[in-house]
Design a protein around this motif. Sequence first.
Motif, PDB file in Angstrom:
ATOM      1  N   SER A   1       0.866  -1.176   0.000  1.00  0.00           N
ATOM      2  CA  SER A   1       0.000   0.000   0.000  1.00  0.00           C
ATOM      3  C   SER A   1       0.905   1.228   0.000  1.00  0.00           C
ATOM      4  CB  SER A   1      -0.905  -0.004   1.240  1.00  0.00           C
ATOM      5  OG  SER A   1      -1.752   1.124   1.240  1.00  0.00           O
ATOM      6  N   ALA A   2       0.717   2.078  -0.993  1.00  0.00           N
ATOM      7  CA  ALA A   2       1.690   3.151  -1.200  1.00  0.00           C
ATOM      8  C   ALA A   2       1.108   4.535  -0.934  1.00  0.00           C
ATOM      9  CB  ALA A   2       2.230   3.102  -2.620  1.00  0.00           C
ATOM     10  N   MET A   3       2.011   5.409  -0.489  1.00  0.00           N
ATOM     11  CA  MET A   3       1.708   6.833  -0.404  1.00  0.00           C
ATOM     12  C   MET A   3       2.850   7.563  -1.103  1.00  0.00           C
ATOM     13  SD  MET A   3       2.562   7.402   3.626  1.00  0.00           S
ATOM     14  CE  MET A   3       4.058   6.707   4.354  1.00  0.00           C
ATOM     15  N   ILE A   4       2.609   8.810  -1.446  1.00  0.00           N
ATOM     16  CA  ILE A   4       3.618   9.608  -2.134  1.00  0.00           C
ATOM     17  C   ILE A   4       4.426  10.382  -1.100  1.00  0.00           C
ATOM     18  CG2 ILE A   4       3.991  11.445  -3.816  1.00  0.00           C
ATOM     19  CD1 ILE A   4       1.253  10.527  -5.053  1.00  0.00           C
ATOM     20  N   LYS A   5       5.722  10.113  -1.082  1.00  0.00           N
ATOM     21  CA  LYS A   5       6.634  10.693  -0.083  1.00  0.00           C
ATOM     22  C   LYS A   5       6.106  10.412   1.316  1.00  0.00           C
ATOM     23  CE  LYS A   5       8.706  14.224  -3.065  1.00  0.00           C
ATOM     24  NZ  LYS A   5       8.985  15.664  -3.241  1.00  0.00           N
ATOM     25  N   ASP A   6       5.766  11.474   2.096  1.00  0.00           N
ATOM     26  CA  ASP A   6       5.305  11.246   3.468  1.00  0.00           C
ATOM     27  C   ASP A   6       3.792  11.136   3.577  1.00  0.00           C
ATOM     28  OD1 ASP A   6       4.593  13.848   2.982  1.00  0.00           O
ATOM     29  OD2 ASP A   6       5.578  14.704   4.744  1.00  0.00           O
ATOM     30  N   GLY A   7       3.095  11.131   2.433  1.00  0.00           N
ATOM     31  CA  GLY A   7       1.644  10.969   2.451  1.00  0.00           C
ATOM     32  C   GLY A   7       0.901  12.154   3.046  1.00  0.00           C
ATOM     33  N   SER A   8       1.480  13.326   2.950  1.00  0.00           N
ATOM     34  CA  SER A   8       0.869  14.502   3.574  1.00  0.00           C
ATOM     35  C   SER A   8      -0.177  15.179   2.689  1.00  0.00           C
ATOM     36  CB  SER A   8       1.938  15.514   3.968  1.00  0.00           C
ATOM     37  OG  SER A   8       2.675  15.942   2.838  1.00  0.00           O
ATOM     38  N   ASN A   9      -0.280  14.787   1.416  1.00  0.00           N
ATOM     39  CA  ASN A   9      -1.359  15.338   0.586  1.00  0.00           C
ATOM     40  C   ASN A   9      -2.698  14.848   1.122  1.00  0.00           C
ATOM     41  OD1 ASN A   9      -0.462  12.693  -0.535  1.00  0.00           O
ATOM     42  ND2 ASN A   9      -2.147  12.998  -1.986  1.00  0.00           N
ATOM     43  N   VAL A  10      -3.716  15.702   1.030  1.00  0.00           N
ATOM     44  CA  VAL A  10      -4.985  15.386   1.689  1.00  0.00           C
ATOM     45  C   VAL A  10      -6.139  15.249   0.708  1.00  0.00           C
ATOM     46  CG1 VAL A  10      -4.273  16.507   3.827  1.00  0.00           C
ATOM     47  CG2 VAL A  10      -5.546  17.834   2.121  1.00  0.00           C
ATOM     48  N   TRP A  11      -7.060  14.363   1.067  1.00  0.00           N
ATOM     49  CA  TRP A  11      -8.325  14.197   0.359  1.00  0.00           C
ATOM     50  C   TRP A  11      -9.464  14.579   1.292  1.00  0.00           C
ATOM     51  CZ3 TRP A  11      -8.483   8.642  -2.213  1.00  0.00           C
ATOM     52  CH2 TRP A  11      -7.586   8.595  -3.291  1.00  0.00           C
ATOM     53  N   PRO A  12     -10.355  15.497   0.903  1.00  0.00           N
ATOM     54  CA  PRO A  12     -11.580  15.677   1.676  1.00  0.00           C
ATOM     55  C   PRO A  12     -12.460  14.439   1.526  1.00  0.00           C
ATOM     56  CG  PRO A  12     -11.649  16.976  -0.335  1.00  0.00           C
ATOM     57  CD  PRO A  12     -10.268  16.385  -0.256  1.00  0.00           C
ATOM     58  N   ALA A  13     -13.420  14.288   2.429  1.00  0.00           N
ATOM     59  CA  ALA A  13     -14.239  13.075   2.416  1.00  0.00           C
ATOM     60  C   ALA A  13     -15.640  13.370   2.934  1.00  0.00           C
ATOM     61  CB  ALA A  13     -13.582  11.992   3.275  1.00  0.00           C
ATOM     62  N   VAL A  14     -16.581  12.492   2.559  1.00  0.00           N
ATOM     63  CA  VAL A  14     -17.952  12.586   3.061  1.00  0.00           C
ATOM     64  C   VAL A  14     -18.590  11.205   3.014  1.00  0.00           C
ATOM     65  CG1 VAL A  14     -19.057  13.065   0.821  1.00  0.00           C
ATOM     66  CG2 VAL A  14     -20.112  13.926   2.926  1.00  0.00           C
ATOM     67  N   HIS A  15     -19.442  10.921   3.983  1.00  0.00           N
ATOM     68  CA  HIS A  15     -20.215   9.684   3.962  1.00  0.00           C
ATOM     69  C   HIS A  15     -21.367   9.831   2.972  1.00  0.00           C
ATOM     70  CE1 HIS A  15     -22.769   6.374   5.344  1.00  0.00           C
ATOM     71  NE2 HIS A  15     -21.704   5.888   5.951  1.00  0.00           N
ATOM     72  N   LYS A  16     -21.689   8.776   2.264  1.00  0.00           N
ATOM     73  CA  LYS A  16     -22.717   8.853   1.208  1.00  0.00           C
ATOM     74  C   LYS A  16     -24.069   9.315   1.742  1.00  0.00           C
ATOM     75  CE  LYS A  16     -24.552   4.140   1.445  1.00  0.00           C
ATOM     76  NZ  LYS A  16     -25.043   2.987   0.672  1.00  0.00           N
ATOM     77  N   GLU A  17     -24.410   8.947   2.977  1.00  0.00           N
ATOM     78  CA  GLU A  17     -25.702   9.342   3.527  1.00  0.00           C
ATOM     79  C   GLU A  17     -25.751  10.836   3.820  1.00  0.00           C
ATOM     80  OE1 GLU A  17     -28.165   7.374   3.514  1.00  0.00           O
ATOM     81  OE2 GLU A  17     -27.195   5.427   3.254  1.00  0.00           O
ATOM     82  N   ASP A  18     -24.638  11.390   4.270  1.00  0.00           N
ATOM     83  CA  ASP A  18     -24.577  12.838   4.470  1.00  0.00           C
ATOM     84  C   ASP A  18     -24.666  13.561   3.128  1.00  0.00           C
ATOM     85  OD1 ASP A  18     -24.333  13.035   7.311  1.00  0.00           O
ATOM     86  OD2 ASP A  18     -22.251  12.375   7.158  1.00  0.00           O
ATOM     87  N   ALA A  19     -23.982  13.018   2.124  1.00  0.00           N
ATOM     88  CA  ALA A  19     -24.045  13.613   0.786  1.00  0.00           C
ATOM     89  C   ALA A  19     -25.469  13.573   0.240  1.00  0.00           C
ATOM     90  CB  ALA A  19     -23.096  12.883  -0.160  1.00  0.00           C
ATOM     91  N   ALA A  20     -26.168  12.468   0.459  1.00  0.00           N
ATOM     92  CA  ALA A  20     -27.539  12.326  -0.045  1.00  0.00           C
ATOM     93  C   ALA A  20     -28.454  13.392   0.547  1.00  0.00           C
ATOM     94  CB  ALA A  20     -28.070  10.937   0.281  1.00  0.00           C
ATOM     95  N   ARG A  21     -28.305  13.667   1.824  1.00  0.00           N
ATOM     96  CA  ARG A  21     -29.145  14.687   2.449  1.00  0.00           C
ATOM     97  C   ARG A  21     -28.840  16.068   1.874  1.00  0.00           C
ATOM     98  NH1 ARG A  21     -28.766  17.409   7.407  1.00  0.00           N
ATOM     99  NH2 ARG A  21     -26.948  16.153   7.933  1.00  0.00           N
ATOM    100  N   LEU A  22     -27.570  16.316   1.570  1.00  0.00           N
ATOM    101  CA  LEU A  22     -27.204  17.602   0.975  1.00  0.00           C
ATOM    102  C   LEU A  22     -27.868  17.773  -0.390  1.00  0.00           C
ATOM    103  CD1 LEU A  22     -23.717  19.248   1.012  1.00  0.00           C
ATOM    104  CD2 LEU A  22     -25.149  19.365  -1.009  1.00  0.00           C
ATOM    105  N   TYR A  23     -27.902  16.724  -1.189  1.00  0.00           N
ATOM    106  CA  TYR A  23     -28.557  16.816  -2.500  1.00  0.00           C
ATOM    107  C   TYR A  23     -30.024  17.202  -2.345  1.00  0.00           C
ATOM    108  CZ  TYR A  23     -24.825  15.003  -5.507  1.00  0.00           C
ATOM    109  OH  TYR A  23     -23.662  14.852  -6.225  1.00  0.00           O
ATOM    110  N   ARG A  24     -30.702  16.587  -1.374  1.00  0.00           N
ATOM    111  CA  ARG A  24     -32.108  16.928  -1.170  1.00  0.00           C
ATOM    112  C   ARG A  24     -32.266  18.383  -0.747  1.00  0.00           C
ATOM    113  NH1 ARG A  24     -35.123  17.561   3.182  1.00  0.00           N
ATOM    114  NH2 ARG A  24     -33.757  16.425   4.613  1.00  0.00           N
TER     115      ARG A  24
END
Length: 300
Positions: free
Chosen positions: A182-205
């Motif tokens: 399982s690999a990361m780039i250098k120290d793996g400090s680049n970040v990804w935002p995230a959301v749970h699908k159920e929270d996203a679904a409520r936002l769409y509504r």
Amino acid sequence: MRVFVTGATGFVGTAVVQELLSAGHQVTGLARSEAAAQKLIDLGAEVHRGDLNDIPSLQAGATAADGVIHLGFIHDFSRFKEMCAVDGKAIEAIGETLAGTDRPFIVTSGTGVIAKDSIITEQDRLQDDHSPRSATERAVDKIVAKGVRASVVRLPPCTHGEGDKGGFIPLLTGIAKERGSSAMIKDGSNVWPAVHKEDAARLYRLALEANAPGGTRYHAVAEQGVPFKIIATAIGEKLGLPVISLQPDDIAAHFTWFAYFAQFNNLSSAAITQNMLGWTPIHPSLREDLEGDVYFPANN
């Protein structure tokens, strides 16, 4: 409200359909196969036959609806640019039908369309086309200029939760199994935002029900930036594989076509969205899903 939903049987789309139905809306979902049609029926939605390349079908579905949520996307990330072009054409086609009607049109994009050293917000607009997904927001801007009340929900790189089979976590897991690490780039400090699908679904509504002007952007972001190191480490630990650090020259060989996404550094805020819609994420974090049995069932 009668809502036409593309991508209605997908990972996020299914949650959106359930959210809409629970809130009392009627839902018609786009289906290109018998299996998809049956899934919609089982959910309690109506079926509209077609696919993202079937322009007349998309326009017919939009014509019969009080509002449209566009979640459909052909998830062939190895041909990402081509699939984004298809997305842009579908948006413009639906927009032609909705122009001048004031019916809401909620379009899906990604926080990755914005390249910025500081935190990305809903106020940020495209400065260049570094991401193929720019085609989506270019199409939205084009139809808004023609009188369509279209808004954009930007999903983060990692939308997670039960049933995720084709998202970035399963893809990374597959790469790790194939490479034996399982690999990361250098120290793996680049970040990804995230959301749970159920929270996203409520936002769409909430976005659909809001009376926002055309061109509004929303961020479906629960976590502003999860370090890639956390993701790579969790996958390595769950699979019993070493976690390695890659230098720039090794990134393409390890990740192949996924290298573009693995290098995302995409710190993103949802403060404006939360204020506009009263949206507060309540479901498990990405780390909780990684450390639980969502992606790595105990019996596997």
